[in-house]
Motif scaffolding. Sequence first.
Motif, PDB file in Angstrom:
ATOM      1  N   GLU A  70       0.858  -1.192   0.000  1.00 25.42           N
ATOM      2  CA  GLU A  70       0.000   0.000   0.000  1.00 25.42           C
ATOM      3  C   GLU A  70       0.896   1.244   0.000  1.00 25.42           C
ATOM      4  N   VAL A  71       0.626   2.169  -0.919  1.00 20.70           N
ATOM      5  CA  VAL A  71       1.336   3.451  -0.949  1.00 20.70           C
ATOM      6  C   VAL A  71       0.638   4.382   0.037  1.00 20.70           C
ATOM      7  N   GLN A  98       3.152 -14.634   4.991  1.00 23.84           N
ATOM      8  CA  GLN A  98       2.551 -14.419   3.691  1.00 23.84           C
ATOM      9  C   GLN A  98       1.346 -13.491   3.807  1.00 23.84           C
ATOM     10  N   TYR A  99       1.142 -12.720   2.760  1.00 21.51           N
ATOM     11  CA  TYR A  99       0.029 -11.782   2.635  1.00 21.51           C
ATOM     12  C   TYR A  99       0.155 -10.587   3.588  1.00 21.51           C
ATOM     13  N   ARG A 100       1.336 -10.440   4.192  1.00 17.31           N
ATOM     14  CA  ARG A 100       1.592  -9.244   5.004  1.00 17.31           C
ATOM     15  C   ARG A 100       1.615  -8.026   4.075  1.00 17.31           C
ATOM     16  N   LYS A 101       1.098  -6.899   4.559  1.00 13.76           N
ATOM     17  CA  LYS A 101       1.070  -5.678   3.763  1.00 13.76           C
ATOM     18  C   LYS A 101       2.359  -4.881   3.984  1.00 13.76           C
ATOM     19  N   ILE A 102       2.984  -4.464   2.899  1.00 13.84           N
ATOM     20  CA  ILE A 102       4.195  -3.653   2.943  1.00 13.84           C
ATOM     21  C   ILE A 102       3.796  -2.215   2.610  1.00 13.84           C
ATOM     22  N   TYR A 103       4.179  -1.286   3.481  1.00 16.45           N
ATOM     23  CA  TYR A 103       3.801   0.120   3.307  1.00 16.45           C
ATOM     24  C   TYR A 103       4.914   0.875   2.589  1.00 16.45           C
TER      25      TYR A 103
END
Length: 207
Positions: A70-71, A98-103
Amino acid sequence: MSKFTDFFKKHPLTKHICYMFLVALLLIVIVLIWLMSYTNHGEQQVVPDVVGLRVKSAANLFDGKNLRYEVVDSVYSDAVPKGTIVEQDPAAGSMVKQYRKIYLITNAVLDEMVAMPEVTDISIRQAGTILEASGFKIDKVTYKPSEYNDLVLGVYYRGRQVLPGETLQAGSGIELYVGSNELDMEQDSITTMEESVAGSLEEEITF
């Protein structure tokens, strides 16, 4: 075997307790298996280094590792290309599920726009300080006949007057019209900002 059967026949309550224990144990095993599957227990990924990449390229890397992104913000910087990623969280090399959100934080694609401050009717030195603090550059100073010496009469950009509150690209070079009571009223004199400052310093030294 017959002894166990006879025992349970004589103690039916014990038999039911054993059944309940086995059912509870079975339920616990099922829940643990479900939780391990739901939380992807033991399945971790290394966060790739996407700083310096464009979002589309980073998205391909994340998809390959079952990660999301996510930006969350953008900044304005001349040090890196526009549209590229300048910061990520978690950092590259971190172990995540897995499926962790990277900012992500990116360098803005569009140029930063800033509002022109009110600098008319103040001295050129004050105006210069205010304009530079706002993100503008003074490319040229044009002196105009006026009864008020060194007073800013107006701000111009590419030959067009810029009014207070109007937005321009950050870093834009502007021209200041400044009053001078030493000029012939029928003739304008144009000088650079450096010449103006040098002249002021010479006057201070003379006096």
